[in-house]
Structure formats: C-alpha cells, structure tokens
Motif scaffolding. Structure first.
Motif, short mmCIF file in Angstrom:
data_model
loop_
_atom_site.label_atom_id
_atom_site.label_comp_id
_atom_site.label_asym_id
_atom_site.label_seq_id
_atom_site.Cartn_x
_atom_site.Cartn_y
_atom_site.Cartn_z
N GLY A 31 0.80 -1.22 0.00
CA GLY A 31 0.00 0.00 0.00
C GLY A 31 0.83 1.27 0.00
N LEU A 32 1.99 1.23 0.66
CA LEU A 32 2.80 2.44 0.81
C LEU A 32 3.51 2.83 -0.49
CD1 LEU A 32 4.37 1.72 4.31
CD2 LEU A 32 2.79 3.57 3.75
N VAL A 33 4.01 1.85 -1.22
CA VAL A 33 4.76 2.16 -2.44
C VAL A 33 3.90 2.92 -3.46
CG1 VAL A 33 5.88 1.16 -4.47
CG2 VAL A 33 6.48 0.35 -2.18
N PRO A 34 2.67 2.45 -3.76
CA PRO A 34 1.84 3.23 -4.69
C PRO A 34 1.56 4.64 -4.21
CG PRO A 34 0.97 1.01 -4.44
CD PRO A 34 2.02 1.18 -3.39
N GLN A 35 1.39 4.82 -2.90
CA GLN A 35 1.12 6.15 -2.37
C GLN A 35 2.27 7.12 -2.62
OE1 GLN A 35 -0.49 4.68 1.75
NE2 GLN A 35 -1.14 6.80 1.52
N LEU A 36 3.49 6.62 -2.48
CA LEU A 36 4.65 7.50 -2.58
C LEU A 36 5.27 7.54 -3.97
CD1 LEU A 36 6.37 6.72 0.82
CD2 LEU A 36 5.65 8.98 0.03
N TYR A 37 5.15 6.45 -4.72
CA TYR A 37 5.83 6.37 -6.00
C TYR A 37 4.89 6.24 -7.19
CZ TYR A 37 9.98 5.46 -3.15
OH TYR A 37 11.00 5.55 -2.24
N GLY A 38 3.62 5.92 -6.94
CA GLY A 38 2.73 5.62 -8.06
C GLY A 38 3.04 4.21 -8.57
N VAL A 79 10.12 0.12 5.33
CA VAL A 79 8.78 0.57 5.72
C VAL A 79 8.86 1.83 6.56
CG1 VAL A 79 6.77 -0.02 7.14
CG2 VAL A 79 7.70 -1.70 5.56
N SER A 80 9.86 1.90 7.43
CA SER A 80 10.03 3.10 8.26
C SER A 80 10.28 4.33 7.40
CB SER A 80 11.20 2.89 9.24
OG SER A 80 11.41 4.03 10.03
N SER A 81 11.11 4.18 6.35
CA SER A 81 11.39 5.33 5.49
C SER A 81 10.15 5.77 4.72
CB SER A 81 12.51 4.97 4.50
OG SER A 81 12.10 4.00 3.56
N LEU A 82 9.33 4.79 4.31
CA LEU A 82 8.10 5.13 3.58
C LEU A 82 7.09 5.83 4.50
CD1 LEU A 82 7.49 1.90 1.45
CD2 LEU A 82 8.59 4.01 0.73
N THR A 83 6.91 5.28 5.68
CA THR A 83 5.93 5.88 6.60
C THR A 83 6.40 7.24 7.10
OG1 THR A 83 6.91 4.60 8.42
CG2 THR A 83 4.98 3.67 7.35
N ASN A 84 7.70 7.39 7.31
CA ASN A 84 8.22 8.69 7.73
C ASN A 84 8.00 9.74 6.65
OD1 ASN A 84 9.08 7.74 10.18
ND2 ASN A 84 11.22 7.52 9.60
N GLY A 85 8.20 9.32 5.39
CA GLY A 85 7.97 10.26 4.29
C GLY A 85 6.53 10.74 4.25
N LEU A 86 5.59 9.80 4.42
CA LEU A 86 4.18 10.18 4.43
C LEU A 86 3.85 11.04 5.65
CD1 LEU A 86 2.42 6.87 3.32
CD2 LEU A 86 2.54 9.01 2.05
N GLU A 114 -3.01 17.62 -13.20
CA GLU A 114 -2.24 16.41 -13.49
C GLU A 114 -0.82 16.54 -12.95
OE1 GLU A 114 -0.98 13.61 -17.32
OE2 GLU A 114 -2.21 15.39 -17.60
N ASP A 115 -0.22 17.70 -13.16
CA ASP A 115 1.15 17.92 -12.68
C ASP A 115 1.22 17.87 -11.16
OD1 ASP A 115 4.01 18.86 -13.17
OD2 ASP A 115 3.26 20.48 -11.90
N SER A 116 0.27 18.49 -10.50
CA SER A 116 0.26 18.51 -9.03
C SER A 116 -0.06 17.15 -8.46
CB SER A 116 -0.75 19.55 -8.52
OG SER A 116 -0.39 20.84 -8.91
N ASN A 117 -0.74 16.32 -9.25
CA ASN A 117 -1.14 15.00 -8.77
C ASN A 117 -0.17 13.91 -9.18
OD1 ASN A 117 -3.09 13.63 -7.23
ND2 ASN A 117 -4.05 12.81 -9.07
N THR A 118 0.91 14.30 -9.87
CA THR A 118 1.91 13.34 -10.34
C THR A 118 3.01 13.17 -9.30
OG1 THR A 118 1.51 13.90 -12.67
CG2 THR A 118 3.58 12.79 -12.15
N LEU A 119 3.25 11.93 -8.91
CA LEU A 119 4.30 11.64 -7.93
C LEU A 119 5.66 11.89 -8.56
CD1 LEU A 119 2.80 8.39 -6.47
CD2 LEU A 119 3.15 10.51 -5.21
N SER A 120 6.51 12.63 -7.85
CA SER A 120 7.84 12.90 -8.38
C SER A 120 8.82 13.06 -7.25
CB SER A 120 7.82 14.17 -9.24
OG SER A 120 7.41 15.29 -8.46
#
Length: 411
Positions: free
Chosen positions: A116-123, A256-263, A405-411
């Motif tokens: 679940g975390l990877v799609p949230q942060l990376y698409g 997982v810690s790095s992903l959750t910290n980023g969010l 679209e630009d604001s909603n694009t993960l980068s």
C-alpha cells in the motif's frame, strides 16, 4: 474486513506454517547426482566437528561448477524459507536490551504494508520497485512451480534437464557420485578427538571439484549442452530470487520506516506554520520544493480534472466546457454580448473601456489580442474575437487540467 465464517477456528487453532510444498518439489528433483549432492551438502551443514570456517572452505572448493552443485543451491533455498517462517531472517536489534525476535506474522504485515505504501509514494505498483509479495515471499509462494505465462516453471525445466542427463548414465556422473560419497563418508568418520584431518578433507574436497569439472566437460556438446545451459539458467533464477528476497526482507523494517516517515512528514504540510518551518529546516532541495510549492500545487488539484488518457482528456475538456455554460456567447452579431465577454477576458486590459461603444470595445480588444482589424467590418472583427475568446475558454480548462495532473503526479 475479516470474513466471520471460519474466524473462530483461526483463533482456536494453529496454522502450522511450513515449507512442505517446497520440500516436496525438491524431492522430485532428487535424481542421479543431485541426490548425492544434496546428501553431501546436508552432511557438511550438520557436521558438528568442522568449524564454520572449515565448512565454508569445503563448500567453496566443491562449488567450482555451481550449476552441478545442486545440493548447495537447493538446500540453501530450503534453509532460506525456514528463516522466513521462523522470522530469523529479520535482523536482531543488538543495541537494545532483550530485543524482540522477528516473526512470520511481522513479515506478512510489513510486506502487506509495502503493497500500500509504495503506490502512495511512487505511483504504480510495488512490483515496479521489486517489492511485490513474490519479491519477498515468492520461494514460499510456489514461484518455481507456477508461471503466469506460457513458459514452463523453473522446477519443471530443472527436473527435465536433470532427468535427461541422468538417463545417459555418463561415466563422469558416476565418478562424481563416487566422489560425493567419499567426502560424505569421511565427514561421517571425523570425531571430536580427530587430529590433523585437514589435509585429508582438502583431498576429498578437491576430488569432488575435479569430478565436477570432468562432468561439466562431458556436457559441453549436444545433446547435453542445451540441458546444461538450462541447468545454469534455472540455478541462476533460483539464486537470484533467494538473493532478492533476502535483501528485501532483511531491510524491510527500515524500508517501511522510510516510507511511513515520508508520508508523515508530508502530512504536516497541511499546516501553514509547520509547512514554513519544514521548508526552512530541510536542506534537501526536493524537500524544500515540496513544502514551498505545497499550497500552489494543492490549489491546482481538482478531482473533476482527473483523467487517465489523452482521449479522456479531450472528452473531459468538452464536458467541463459544457458544464461551465460555455460558450456563453454564441452569436458574433450580438456586439454587446461579445463586448461584455471581452471585458471578462483576463488577457484584455479594460482600462478606459467604460465610455466606449460595444463596437469600439471589440476593435480595441482585437488590437490587444493581435487580431487584424484593418479592412474588416465590425461584424468580421466580432466573429474573429469571439472565436478567439471561446478557444481561450477551452485552453484555460486544458491548462487547469494540466496543472491538476502535474500537481497530482508523484515525483
């Protein structure tokens, strides 16, 4: 949401997780020299006299032709899945007192979290980052017994190749099996009070390595070469999968810690004061940009502009255009309507327009937008101006869609 039916039985019984399916599959591969190879690797692993260093030296010596040394990579595969099931693949935190060992349940939960975390942060999907369920647990999930396409599973081609070569009854295979037995028998005779056995151990190990080389050379031409190459390929796929899972699982807690910290850090951006603070204390340019541009990008987001394809984009522009009541002026002969629309156009400087007639507003608006007025009637000017402004309405919607679209694009 849990399904109630059967839930009580889960609470009142143990799942008895095991890698029995993998063991059964490996048993199917115990043909010819592979049987002896597995037995030898087991004898080395379970020997209580040899030191770890001596065991590693023997393993390295007899691994000179790695695809033939099936006992090594097949037993390593089984041992690898054992560490997943008992949780020992997860590192113990030696910096804390009484550290809590890992469990299979923790592994399952963290792997699920990654999905679940990877799609949230990376698409995209976790698989795009080599973090799918099978990228962590494929060896337990029959990855070598099943395929999603028309190709044959690894264990199927592996068994076919082993069987084909074993059926040939090559003298070099027989010699290899004898070398395996000799080294295994020697290991079984070594006792705690044995002295000066290193030279003999090295001699038997070297004999296995030599037998590997001779067997390998015997497979260097057809009809055996194709099967040899298949053995090499299958071993490579097995060892690569084990290495991937080992890397992913040993580091999964930190990942997982790095992903959750980023969010979590991204979550504070909704507070203006914290957003300013983050943009000031962060030193990484990407972080500074995220928090400084957060408000602008948030304002650009509009769910009605979310689309997936260029075709959808064109259709969406038409839909929004219509839903917005556009075109709001249709008749170029309606000079007052065209002039009033011009006064609402953000591109046109309307200073001094109040005392002008509708025709004069149209002419001046045309001049500002670069529309030629010379030798054109006021109605021709009105038509050109109206077409220009209606197109601008469409372009404005397209720009808003692009910003969303630009604001909603993960980068």
């Amino acid at each position: 949401m849990a399904v109630n039916k059967g839930l009580k039985s889960l609470a009142e019984s143990s799942p008895n997780f095991s890698n029995q399916a993998l063991q059964n599959a490996i048993n199917e591969l115990k043909i010819g020299w592979v049987i002896k190879s597995i037995e030898l690797d087991t004898a080395i692993q379970e020997n209580t006299v040899l030191t770890t260093s001596q065991k590693n030296d023997v393993k390295d010596t007899i691994n000179n032709i790695s695809y033939l040394n099936a006992g090594r990579y097949l037993n390593d595969l089984e041992r690898h899945t054992d560490t997943i099931l008992d949780g020992s693949i997860l590192p113990i935190d030696t910096e804390v007192a009484n550290p809590t060992p890992g469990t299979f349940l923790e592994i399952l939960q963290t792997v699920q979290a990654v999905q679940g975390l990877v799609p949230q942060l990376y698409g995209g999907t976790a698989a795009d980052k080599s973090r799918s369920v099978n990228d962590h647990l494929g060896t337990l999930n029959n990855i070598f017994l099943e395929t999603d396409d028309s190709t044959q599973p690894v264990f199927t081609t592996l068994k076919e190749s082993i069987q084909f070569i074993a059926n040939a009854n090559l003298a070099t295979e027989t010699a290899l099996e004898a070398a395996y037995d000799d080294l295994k028998s020697f290991l079984n005779t070594v006792r705690d009070d044995s002295t000066d056995f290193q030279q003999t151990l090295d001699t038997f190990a070297t004999a296995v390595a030599t037998a590997h080389t001779n067997f390998n050379n015997a497979l260097a031409s057809e009809p055996y070469l194709t099967k040899r190459e298949q053995l090499e390929q299958d071993r490579g796929r097995i060892t690569a999968q084990v290495a991937l899972e080992n890397t992913n699982l040993t580091g999964i807690r930190d990942y997982v810690s790095s992903l959750t910290n980023g969010l979590s850090y991204a979550g504070v951006a909704e507070d203006e004061s914290l957003r300013k603070l983050m943009s000031r204390v962060a030193q990484t340019p990407a972080w500074v940009s995220y928090f400084e541009d957060y408000r602008k990008n948030a304002d650009n987001l509009n769910p009605i502009y979310t689309t997936d394809t260029d075709f959808d984009k064109s259709a969406l522009i038409n839909q929004v255009y219509t839903d917005s009541g556009l075109p709001d002026v249709r008749d170029p002969l309606d000079l007052i309507g065209v002039a009033n629309k011009a006064k609402r156009d953000g591109r046109i400087d309307t200073a001094g327009f109040d005392p002008l007639t509708a025709a004069q507003v149209i002419t001046k608006s045309c001049e500002q937008l670069g529309i030629t007025t010379a030798n054109r009637s006021i109605y021709s000017q009105s038509e050109l101006l109206l077409n220009n402004m209606n197109q601008e309405d469409r372009d404005r919607i397209a720009r808003a869609l692009d910003l969303n679209e630009d604001s909603n694009t993960l980068s």
